[in-house]
Design a protein around this motif. Structure first.
Motif, PDB file in Angstrom:
ATOM      1  N   LYS A 159       0.834  -1.202   0.000  1.00 49.82           N
ATOM      2  CA  LYS A 159       0.000   0.000   0.000  1.00 49.82           C
ATOM      3  C   LYS A 159       0.870   1.254   0.000  1.00 49.82           C
ATOM      4  N   SER A 160       1.958   1.228   0.739  1.00 48.63           N
ATOM      5  CA  SER A 160       2.826   2.407   0.800  1.00 48.63           C
ATOM      6  C   SER A 160       3.420   2.728  -0.571  1.00 48.63           C
ATOM      7  N   ARG A 161       3.797   1.706  -1.331  1.00 50.96           N
ATOM      8  CA  ARG A 161       4.333   1.945  -2.676  1.00 50.96           C
ATOM      9  C   ARG A 161       3.249   2.548  -3.578  1.00 50.96           C
ATOM     10  N   ARG A 162       2.038   2.033  -3.500  1.00 53.80           N
ATOM     11  CA  ARG A 162       0.958   2.552  -4.351  1.00 53.80           C
ATOM     12  C   ARG A 162       0.580   3.969  -3.948  1.00 53.80           C
ATOM     13  N   ASP A 163       0.580   4.261  -2.645  1.00 57.08           N
ATOM     14  CA  ASP A 163       0.298   5.632  -2.189  1.00 57.08           C
ATOM     15  C   ASP A 163       1.366   6.587  -2.710  1.00 57.08           C
ATOM     16  N   TRP A 164       2.610   6.153  -2.704  1.00 56.17           N
ATOM     17  CA  TRP A 164       3.706   6.982  -3.209  1.00 56.17           C
ATOM     18  C   TRP A 164       3.525   7.271  -4.704  1.00 56.17           C
ATOM     19  N   ILE A 165       3.129   6.275  -5.468  1.00 54.36           N
ATOM     20  CA  ILE A 165       2.896   6.473  -6.903  1.00 54.36           C
ATOM     21  C   ILE A 165       1.795   7.507  -7.122  1.00 54.36           C
TER      22      ILE A 165
ATOM     23  N   ILE B  56      -4.137  -1.989 -11.908  1.00 53.11           N
ATOM     24  CA  ILE B  56      -4.597  -3.286 -12.406  1.00 53.11           C
ATOM     25  C   ILE B  56      -3.842  -4.368 -11.645  1.00 53.11           C
ATOM     26  N   GLU B  57      -4.563  -5.090 -10.789  1.00 50.04           N
ATOM     27  CA  GLU B  57      -3.946  -6.136  -9.970  1.00 50.04           C
ATOM     28  C   GLU B  57      -4.263  -7.508 -10.549  1.00 50.04           C
ATOM     29  N   SER B  58      -3.219  -8.264 -10.813  1.00 48.92           N
ATOM     30  CA  SER B  58      -3.384  -9.616 -11.332  1.00 48.92           C
ATOM     31  C   SER B  58      -3.211 -10.609 -10.181  1.00 48.92           C
ATOM     32  N   ILE B  59      -4.279 -11.367  -9.918  1.00 46.92           N
ATOM     33  CA  ILE B  59      -4.302 -12.316  -8.803  1.00 46.92           C
ATOM     34  C   ILE B  59      -4.460 -13.729  -9.352  1.00 46.92           C
ATOM     35  N   CYS B  60      -3.653 -14.627  -8.865  1.00 50.18           N
ATOM     36  CA  CYS B  60      -3.754 -16.022  -9.304  1.00 50.18           C
ATOM     37  C   CYS B  60      -3.733 -16.930  -8.086  1.00 50.18           C
ATOM     38  N   ASN B  61      -4.842 -17.658  -7.873  1.00 45.11           N
ATOM     39  CA  ASN B  61      -4.898 -18.633  -6.779  1.00 45.11           C
ATOM     40  C   ASN B  61      -5.164 -20.041  -7.298  1.00 45.11           C
ATOM     41  N   ASP B  62      -5.024 -20.219  -8.611  1.00 46.04           N
ATOM     42  CA  ASP B  62      -5.137 -21.532  -9.231  1.00 46.04           C
ATOM     43  C   ASP B  62      -3.729 -22.117  -9.345  1.00 46.04           C
ATOM     44  N   ALA B  63      -3.469 -23.193  -8.641  1.00 44.33           N
ATOM     45  CA  ALA B  63      -2.117 -23.745  -8.564  1.00 44.33           C
ATOM     46  C   ALA B  63      -1.569 -24.131  -9.936  1.00 44.33           C
ATOM     47  N   GLU B  64      -2.407 -24.710 -10.801  1.00 44.28           N
ATOM     48  CA  GLU B  64      -1.937 -25.152 -12.112  1.00 44.28           C
ATOM     49  C   GLU B  64      -1.578 -23.955 -12.994  1.00 44.28           C
ATOM     50  N   ILE B  65      -2.435 -22.945 -12.998  1.00 42.71           N
ATOM     51  CA  ILE B  65      -2.152 -21.757 -13.794  1.00 42.71           C
ATOM     52  C   ILE B  65      -0.899 -21.060 -13.280  1.00 42.71           C
TER      53      ILE B  65
ATOM     54  N   TYR C  98       8.101 -12.091  -1.426  1.00 44.58           N
ATOM     55  CA  TYR C  98       7.061 -11.084  -1.678  1.00 44.58           C
ATOM     56  C   TYR C  98       5.822 -11.340  -0.818  1.00 44.58           C
ATOM     57  N   GLU C  99       5.498 -12.606  -0.617  1.00 43.38           N
ATOM     58  CA  GLU C  99       4.308 -12.935   0.182  1.00 43.38           C
ATOM     59  C   GLU C  99       4.389 -12.382   1.596  1.00 43.38           C
ATOM     60  N   GLU C 100       5.600 -12.252   2.114  1.00 41.41           N
ATOM     61  CA  GLU C 100       5.777 -11.753   3.470  1.00 41.41           C
ATOM     62  C   GLU C 100       5.280 -10.323   3.634  1.00 41.41           C
ATOM     63  N   ALA C 101       5.295  -9.547   2.545  1.00 45.04           N
ATOM     64  CA  ALA C 101       4.914  -8.134   2.654  1.00 45.04           C
ATOM     65  C   ALA C 101       3.773  -7.749   1.712  1.00 45.04           C
ATOM     66  N   TYR C 102       3.245  -8.707   0.960  1.00 46.91           N
ATOM     67  CA  TYR C 102       2.251  -8.371  -0.069  1.00 46.91           C
ATOM     68  C   TYR C 102       0.948  -7.882   0.556  1.00 46.91           C
ATOM     69  N   GLU C 103       0.403  -6.810  -0.017  1.00 43.69           N
ATOM     70  CA  GLU C 103      -0.876  -6.241   0.412  1.00 43.69           C
ATOM     71  C   GLU C 103      -1.755  -6.039  -0.814  1.00 43.69           C
ATOM     72  N   THR C 104      -2.871  -6.758  -0.874  1.00 43.13           N
ATOM     73  CA  THR C 104      -3.774  -6.599  -2.001  1.00 43.13           C
ATOM     74  C   THR C 104      -4.470  -5.243  -1.920  1.00 43.13           C
ATOM     75  N   ILE C 105      -5.021  -4.782  -3.013  1.00 43.22           N
ATOM     76  CA  ILE C 105      -5.716  -3.488  -3.028  1.00 43.22           C
ATOM     77  C   ILE C 105      -7.042  -3.624  -2.283  1.00 43.22           C
ATOM     78  N   GLU C 106      -7.247  -2.780  -1.296  1.00 44.00           N
ATOM     79  CA  GLU C 106      -8.484  -2.802  -0.521  1.00 44.00           C
ATOM     80  C   GLU C 106      -9.128  -1.427  -0.411  1.00 44.00           C
ATOM     81  N   ASP C 107      -8.447  -0.390  -0.869  1.00 43.83           N
ATOM     82  CA  ASP C 107      -8.955   0.971  -0.767  1.00 43.83           C
ATOM     83  C   ASP C 107      -9.942   1.231  -1.903  1.00 43.83           C
TER      84      ASP C 107
END
Length: 344
Positions: free
Chosen positions: A177-183, A203-212, A246-255
């Motif tokens: 979120k801090s990086r996006r706020d800075w942008i 534009i956030e690309s999310i993938c939770n399908d293991a095969e894809i 990246y997972e340790e600090a990743y924050e999806t868009i919620e605003d």
């Protein structure tokens, strides 16, 4: 009157209640269902308040910044290239600014997974610096006047500018979120970018399908410059380790005050929030149509058709000529061609 007292009070409001809620100039003869959609809209104070945020996002911006968001191997660069091709095709000037290219130049080569560890302070400082350089280059480019074939430059704010607008695509993980706020702050800086109104869409690309996801990571290892000289198995191990960092600090868009589009599993589902304006809205149907699959596309010339000469010249004549017409039928050769095409 057998109605219970509590129901009577609801069915028969007091005169004071009626006078407070009922409009003074009510037109009892108006047919709302017949004429409502044809009448001029009236904007109440409540409606204007609800629309106020939308109005701020619907300014006539001829500059648009598209910010990619997502973990490694989620197709961000694929989306960037497709967007660039599409936006240029519809008449917009578009350029991609890939932060990874800046990072490889600054680091003088490829970077392993440890480079993306949030605990690596030196690497974090370098990542922020290359992000700043890429964003600065993008904003400088997006503010440049259009060239007019060697003559005077076009003013981007002028209605006579030759193309629909200018779009910069900021291709990076932008995972916090801090990086996006800075942008956002940089794009809307009232001092550095005064009178240079710019729309910003994430534009956030999310993938939770293991095969894809596995296929995406495989494609990245095979094609990314980061793994050009790295054995495949070693590259796969590194990209998986990088994802964990990246997972340790990743924050999806919620605003929900932001303009954003979320793409799930290569467009199998999309979420669209506050997407207004011609340029921003044009990318939504394109994103819905794209996928990673391959298939043959056949191009063939249209068959000859028969149209009366009178339809072309407005004369009464029985003479016929071969023309391309959507309203008329195929001639004999065209019918034969269509049958062969169907069999093919």
């Amino acid at each position: 009157n057998n109605m219970p007292p509590q129901h009577q009070s609801l069915a028969q409001p007091s005169s004071s209640q009626t006078s407070m809620s009922e409009p003074q100039n009510r037109d009892s003869g108006r047919d709302y269902y017949a004429n409502g959609s044809a009448e001029l809209a009236t904007e109440s104070a409540l409606l204007l308040n609800k629309l106020s945020h939308r109005l701020t996002l619907t300014k006539v911006d001829k500059r648009l910044v598209i910010v990619l968001v997502g973990m490694p191997g989620r197709g961000k660069s694929f989306i960037s290239r497709k967007l660039q091709n599409f936006l240029q095709w519809i008449g917009s000037d578009c350029k991609i600014f890939n932060v990874g290219k800046y990072r490889r130049q600054a680091a003088e080569g490829n970077c392993g997974a440890d480079f993306f560890d949030t605990k690596n302070e030196n690497a974090a400082a370098l990542r922020q610096e290359v992000a700043r350089l890429a964003l600065e280059d993008m904003l400088n480019w997006i503010d440049e006047p259009f060239e007019k074939n060697g003559d005077d430059d076009y003013d981007l704010e002028s209605d006579e500018q030759p193309i629909k607008g200018r779009v910069g695509i900021y291709d990076a993980t932008n995972s916090t979120k801090s990086r996006r706020d800075w942008i956002l702050e940089q794009c809307n800086d009232k001092i550095k970018r005064a009178d240079k109104s710019t729309g910003v869409v994430f534009i956030e690309s999310i993938c939770n399908d293991a095969e894809i996801m596995q296929e995406n990571l495989r494609t990245k290892v095979l094609n990314s410059p980061d793994y050009a000289d790295v054995p495949f198995e070693e590259g796969m191990a590194d990209i998986l380790n990088r994802c964990k960092k990246y997972e340790e600090a990743y924050e999806t868009i919620e605003d929900d005050d932001l303009s954003y589009i979320k793409i799930f599993n290569l467009s199998s589902k999309m979420m669209v929030n506050h997407i207004y304006g011609m340029l921003a809205k044009s990318v939504v149907p394109a994103l819905m149509a794209w996928n990673m699959g391959t298939r043959p596309i056949y191009l063939c010339r249209a068959s000859a058709e028969v149209a009366p000469m009178s339809t072309l010249q407005g004369k009464k004549s029985r003479r016929h000529t071969l023309v391309l017409s959507k309203q008329e039928s195929l001639d004999d050769a065209g019918q034969t061609f269509s049958r062969h095409l169907h069999k093919f």
